[in-house]
Design a protein around this motif. Structure first.
Motif, PDB file in Angstrom:
ATOM      1  N   PHE A 213       0.858  -1.185   0.000  1.00 47.92           N
ATOM      2  CA  PHE A 213       0.000   0.000   0.000  1.00 47.92           C
ATOM      3  C   PHE A 213       0.895   1.236   0.000  1.00 47.92           C
ATOM      4  O   PHE A 213       1.950   1.243   0.634  1.00 47.92           O
ATOM      5  CB  PHE A 213      -0.842   0.061   1.281  1.00 47.92           C
ATOM      6  N   ASN A 214       0.446   2.303  -0.677  1.00 47.23           N
ATOM      7  CA  ASN A 214       1.170   3.570  -0.582  1.00 47.23           C
ATOM      8  C   ASN A 214       0.990   4.113   0.839  1.00 47.23           C
ATOM      9  O   ASN A 214      -0.130   4.378   1.260  1.00 47.23           O
ATOM     10  CB  ASN A 214       0.610   4.563  -1.600  1.00 47.23           C
ATOM     11  N   PRO A 215       2.092   4.311   1.603  1.00 43.38           N
ATOM     12  CA  PRO A 215       1.952   4.785   2.987  1.00 43.38           C
ATOM     13  C   PRO A 215       1.736   6.294   3.086  1.00 43.38           C
ATOM     14  O   PRO A 215       1.510   6.816   4.171  1.00 43.38           O
ATOM     15  CB  PRO A 215       3.295   4.406   3.623  1.00 43.38           C
ATOM     16  N   PHE A 216       1.815   6.995   1.941  1.00 42.18           N
ATOM     17  CA  PHE A 216       1.715   8.461   1.941  1.00 42.18           C
ATOM     18  C   PHE A 216       0.363   8.891   1.394  1.00 42.18           C
ATOM     19  O   PHE A 216      -0.265   8.186   0.609  1.00 42.18           O
ATOM     20  CB  PHE A 216       2.829   9.067   1.079  1.00 42.18           C
ATOM     21  N   ASP A 217      -0.057  10.092   1.766  1.00 39.16           N
ATOM     22  CA  ASP A 217      -1.298  10.657   1.247  1.00 39.16           C
ATOM     23  C   ASP A 217      -1.073  11.068  -0.210  1.00 39.16           C
ATOM     24  O   ASP A 217      -0.207  11.892  -0.491  1.00 39.16           O
ATOM     25  CB  ASP A 217      -1.658  11.874   2.103  1.00 39.16           C
ATOM     26  N   SER A 218      -1.853  10.491  -1.118  1.00 41.86           N
ATOM     27  CA  SER A 218      -1.662  10.825  -2.535  1.00 41.86           C
ATOM     28  C   SER A 218      -2.696  11.836  -3.025  1.00 41.86           C
ATOM     29  O   SER A 218      -2.804  12.097  -4.214  1.00 41.86           O
ATOM     30  CB  SER A 218      -1.746   9.559  -3.386  1.00 41.86           C
TER      31      SER A 218
ATOM     32  N   ASP B  27      -5.970  11.566  -2.906  1.00 39.58           N
ATOM     33  CA  ASP B  27      -7.175  10.956  -3.478  1.00 39.58           C
ATOM     34  C   ASP B  27      -7.866  10.155  -2.386  1.00 39.58           C
ATOM     35  O   ASP B  27      -7.228   9.699  -1.443  1.00 39.58           O
ATOM     36  CB  ASP B  27      -6.770  10.040  -4.640  1.00 39.58           C
ATOM     37  N   SER B  28      -9.181   9.976  -2.529  1.00 45.76           N
ATOM     38  CA  SER B  28      -9.901   9.229  -1.495  1.00 45.76           C
ATOM     39  C   SER B  28      -9.618   7.727  -1.572  1.00 45.76           C
ATOM     40  O   SER B  28      -9.839   7.000  -0.614  1.00 45.76           O
ATOM     41  CB  SER B  28     -11.405   9.475  -1.626  1.00 45.76           C
ATOM     42  N   CYS B  29      -9.125   7.253  -2.712  1.00 47.85           N
ATOM     43  CA  CYS B  29      -8.777   5.835  -2.832  1.00 47.85           C
ATOM     44  C   CYS B  29      -7.352   5.607  -2.330  1.00 47.85           C
ATOM     45  O   CYS B  29      -6.552   6.524  -2.288  1.00 47.85           O
ATOM     46  CB  CYS B  29      -8.849   5.386  -4.290  1.00 47.85           C
TER      47      CYS B  29
ATOM     48  N   GLY C 219      -2.658  -0.068  -8.689  1.00 45.79           N
ATOM     49  CA  GLY C 219      -4.114   0.056  -8.720  1.00 45.79           C
ATOM     50  C   GLY C 219      -4.612   0.868  -7.539  1.00 45.79           C
ATOM     51  O   GLY C 219      -3.840   1.303  -6.679  1.00 45.79           O
ATOM     52  N   THR C 220      -5.938   1.100  -7.516  1.00 46.87           N
ATOM     53  CA  THR C 220      -6.539   1.803  -6.379  1.00 46.87           C
ATOM     54  C   THR C 220      -7.542   0.889  -5.690  1.00 46.87           C
ATOM     55  O   THR C 220      -8.171   0.042  -6.330  1.00 46.87           O
ATOM     56  CB  THR C 220      -7.280   3.090  -6.811  1.00 46.87           C
TER      57      THR C 220
ATOM     58  N   PRO D  12       6.889   9.545  -1.607  1.00 45.64           N
ATOM     59  CA  PRO D  12       5.906  10.523  -1.127  1.00 45.64           C
ATOM     60  C   PRO D  12       5.534  11.558  -2.194  1.00 45.64           C
ATOM     61  O   PRO D  12       4.568  12.302  -2.028  1.00 45.64           O
ATOM     62  CB  PRO D  12       6.614  11.197   0.057  1.00 45.64           C
ATOM     63  N   GLU D  13       6.296  11.578  -3.311  1.00 45.21           N
ATOM     64  CA  GLU D  13       5.964  12.508  -4.398  1.00 45.21           C
ATOM     65  C   GLU D  13       4.820  12.006  -5.279  1.00 45.21           C
ATOM     66  O   GLU D  13       4.386  12.713  -6.190  1.00 45.21           O
ATOM     67  CB  GLU D  13       7.199  12.760  -5.268  1.00 45.21           C
ATOM     68  N   THR D  14       4.355  10.791  -5.040  1.00 45.26           N
ATOM     69  CA  THR D  14       3.212  10.265  -5.794  1.00 45.26           C
ATOM     70  C   THR D  14       1.956  11.081  -5.466  1.00 45.26           C
ATOM     71  O   THR D  14       1.589  11.215  -4.302  1.00 45.26           O
ATOM     72  CB  THR D  14       2.989   8.785  -5.428  1.00 45.26           C
TER      73      THR D  14
END
Length: 326
Positions: free
Chosen positions: A24-29, A31-33, A47-48, A82-84
């Motif tokens: 899982f992406n551990p950073f806030d991207s 988006d709500s997904c 994916g989301t 985190p730049e995602t």
């Protein structure tokens, strides 16, 4: 995206290949997904996910593939940058992989025409773990069976190089301790390095081997957890260099340890990928027994959702998800 009661998983996603690693992406991207990446024998899929636990309009779980990245070789580890950002125009997806050819690959994509990747050479043996600098994402640290921890810039230049006494199994970078790196070695030693002086500043001892995996608690920077032999071990680094708490959990040797990202007393461990099934155990420090036991057909990888008490494990053509109580 069905509820799967037979193996007590909460949800499963079908994949085209064996899943070696899932993250899982551990950073806030933005988006709500939630973003999730998984690696197979020669590609990475991004994916989301959206779960009914966070959105009443979702029934069970919604999963959507955003893009498949050709990798050409088995993926052993994945780290998110985190730049995602999904809310940028155009969106930016950035992650780095470690592969069985001992190279790192940095992927950057706008999910449209721009898809770039750079290869970082330097390790002379298998890379076991990697992580982005958590705040700016301008550096990547990796650890390997070649007894080194290396820090790279995004061009693949080596910025720091730490010589270890045994294979490096885990490397962690904490957003509240951006100038320190935690490195766990197979011989049972966990060291913290000061990235400014490039010196070791603290070490912890398991007193047992092999240490296979360690993690730095996001919610409490003083807590470190690991698995070594068949036990899990927990340290409070202000109290002692020896574990304050440990318990035998996996008969067949433990493989991975991951703290939940939402609760400093919640963590998961997996057993060694067996011939048929792998055991996932979710533990709470307030409970003497695991609060959840799951099994996955030859599972690999272990990752926690950024905001839910939910973890995922890869397996044979599937990702398994378990929701646990706080």
């Amino acid at each position: 995206m069905k509820q799967d009661s037979t193996r007590n998983t909460s949800y499963t996603v079908d994949c085209e290949d064996y899943v070696h690693v899932v993250k899982f992406n551990p950073f806030d991207s933005g988006d709500s997904c939630s973003l999730i990446a998984y690696g197979g024998n020669n590609y990475v899929v991004v994916g989301t996910c959206r779960f009914q636990e966070e959105d009443a309009e979702v029934e069970g779980m919604q999963y959507k593939t955003l893009r498949t990245f050709h990798h050409g070789i088995r993926v052993d580890a994945i780290a998110w940058s985190p730049e995602t950002r999904l809310d940028a125009i155009p969106p930016q997806i950035r992650f780095c992989t470690a592969a069985s050819d001992k190279k790192l690959r940095l992927f950057t994509s706008d999910l449209q025409d721009k898809n770039e990747f750079k290869t970082f050479d330097g390790h002379s043996d298998y890379i076991n773990d990697l992580v982005f600098a958590p705040n700016e994402g301008q550096e990547i640290a990796s650890v390997s069976d070649d007894h080194t921890c290396r820090v790279w810039d995004l061009e693949g230049n080596e910025k720091a190089h730490f010589v270890l006494r045994s294979p490096g199994m885990s490397v962690c970078w904490h957003p509240e301790e951006a100038f320190k790196l935690m490195v766990a070695e197979k011989n049972g030693t966990i060291r913290f390095y000061d990235l400014i002086t490039q010196q070791a500043i603290l070490s912890l001892e398991c007193e047992q081997t092999p240490l296979m995996s360690a993690d730095w608690c996001l919610k409490n920077t003083l807590k470190i957890g690991a698995v070594a032999g068949s036990d899990w071990l927990i340290w409070d680094i202000t109290r002692s260099s020896y574990p304050q708490d440990k318990r035998p959990v996996h008969v067949d040797r433990a493989r991975l340890f991951r703290w939940s990202r939402v609760n400093e007393n919640l963590f998961a461990t997996t057993g060694y990928p067996g011939k048929t099934t792998t055991q996932l155990l979710v533990h709470h420090l307030g409970h003497p027994q695991p609060i959840l036991t799951g099994t996955a057909a030859v599972g690999s990888g272990l990752t926690w959702h950024r905001t839910l008490p939910l973890c995922a494990v890869g397996g044979d053509h599937k990702i398994f998800f378990w929701v646990t109580e706080m």
